[in-house]
Design an enzyme around this catalytic site. Structure first.
Site, PDB file in Angstrom:
ATOM      1  N   CYS A  45       0.842  -1.217   0.000  1.00 21.27           N
ATOM      2  CA  CYS A  45       0.000   0.000   0.000  1.00 21.27           C
ATOM      3  C   CYS A  45       0.863   1.247   0.000  1.00 21.27           C
ATOM      4  O   CYS A  45       0.522   2.252  -0.652  1.00 21.27           O
ATOM      5  CB  CYS A  45      -0.884   0.034   1.243  1.00 21.27           C
ATOM      6  SG  CYS A  45      -1.974  -1.360   1.362  1.00 21.27           S
TER       7      CYS A  45
HETATM    8  C1  BEZ Z   1       0.612  -4.747   1.860  1.00 21.03           C
HETATM    9  O1  BEZ Z   1      -0.009  -3.726   1.593  1.00 21.03           O
HETATM   10  O2  BEZ Z   1       1.812  -4.779   1.766  1.00 21.03           O
HETATM   11  C2  BEZ Z   1      -0.098  -5.983   2.287  1.00 21.03           C
HETATM   12  C3  BEZ Z   1      -1.267  -5.893   3.031  1.00 21.03           C
HETATM   13  C4  BEZ Z   1      -1.901  -7.031   3.421  1.00 21.03           C
HETATM   14  C5  BEZ Z   1      -1.379  -8.284   3.064  1.00 21.03           C
HETATM   15  C6  BEZ Z   1      -0.229  -8.357   2.296  1.00 21.03           C
HETATM   16  C7  BEZ Z   1       0.416  -7.206   1.905  1.00 21.03           C
END
Ligand code: BEZ
Length: 214
Positions: A45
């Site tokens: 994100c």
């Molecule tokens: C991420 O945004 O890196 C992420 C969020 C939830 C699960 C896996 C990755």
């Protein structure tokens, strides 16, 4: 019920990093992109939000307002925004909804319980100036989205809205387009002064209308 192409985008009020908004009023006459993130302070994100901030001028050029959503509170967003600027080199320059009660996530079915009971998946909704849903995308939490692809789709959607053309497989901005089947050859003469090539009666290729030399 799932939100589908052609539905009116559900309206809502929400607290964001840029104040409280009423979604439809905030959109005004612009196109919109509403996209969700599983959680604050997550690595994928963080890269996505940095990229959308970097691409903001491209969304502006297309008259598209972008708004993100994460099911965390405003103070968490504020701390995360500092990390995004520090690590991605671009400060957040669009609102991020603080959807800690998950009301917007529920409204748009961004939580898929068989994936996670608490985190949103990576949903994208493109909304037209008529407030109708033009595109939906759903990615899993572990895969970052391709925002160049999102701009490509928006270019295609806007060409369809403005010029009655569709875009073929792997089309890129500037490539030839397809005259939509609902336009007769008679009407096409007026609409497409650059002309077209009839490969089959249902497959008519024309230069991209807003780039054609006429
Ligand atoms: C991420 O945004 O890196 C992420 C969020 C939830 C699960 C896996 C990755």
């Amino acid at each position: 019920m799932a939100i589908r192409i052609g539905d009116t985008a559900p309206d809502f009020r929400a607290v964001t990093t840029e104040g409280t908004i009423s979604f439809h009023e905030w959109l005004g006459n612009s196109w919109g992109v509403l996209f969700s993130h599983p959680k604050d302070y997550t690595p994928v994100c963080t890269t996505e939000l940095g990229e959308v901030a970097r691409l903001k001028p491209e969304f502006d050029k297309r008259n598209v307002l972008v708004i993100g959503l994460s099911v965390d509170p405003l103070d968490s967003h504020a701390g995360w925004a500092k990390d995004i600027e520090e690590t991605q080199g671009t400060a957040l320059n669009f609102p991020l909804i603080a959807d800690s009660d998950r009301s917007v996530a529920d409204l748009y079915e961004m939580i898929h319980p068989n994936a996670s009971d608490t985190l949103t998946v990576r949903s994208v909704f493109v909304i037209g100036p008529d407030k109708k849903i033009k595109l939906t995308l759903t990615y899993p939490a572990s895969t970052g989205r391709n925002f160049d692809e999102l701009l490509r789709v928006i270019d295609s959607l806007q060409l369809t809205a403005n010029y009655s053309v569709a875009t073929p497989v792997n089309w890129k901005n500037g490539d030839d387009c397809i005259i939509v089947p609902s336009v007769s050859d008679e009407d096409a003469k007026e609409k497409f002064p650059a002309g077209w090539k009839t490969v089959k009666p249902y497959l008519r290729i024309t230069p991209q209308p807003n780039k054609a030399n006429v």
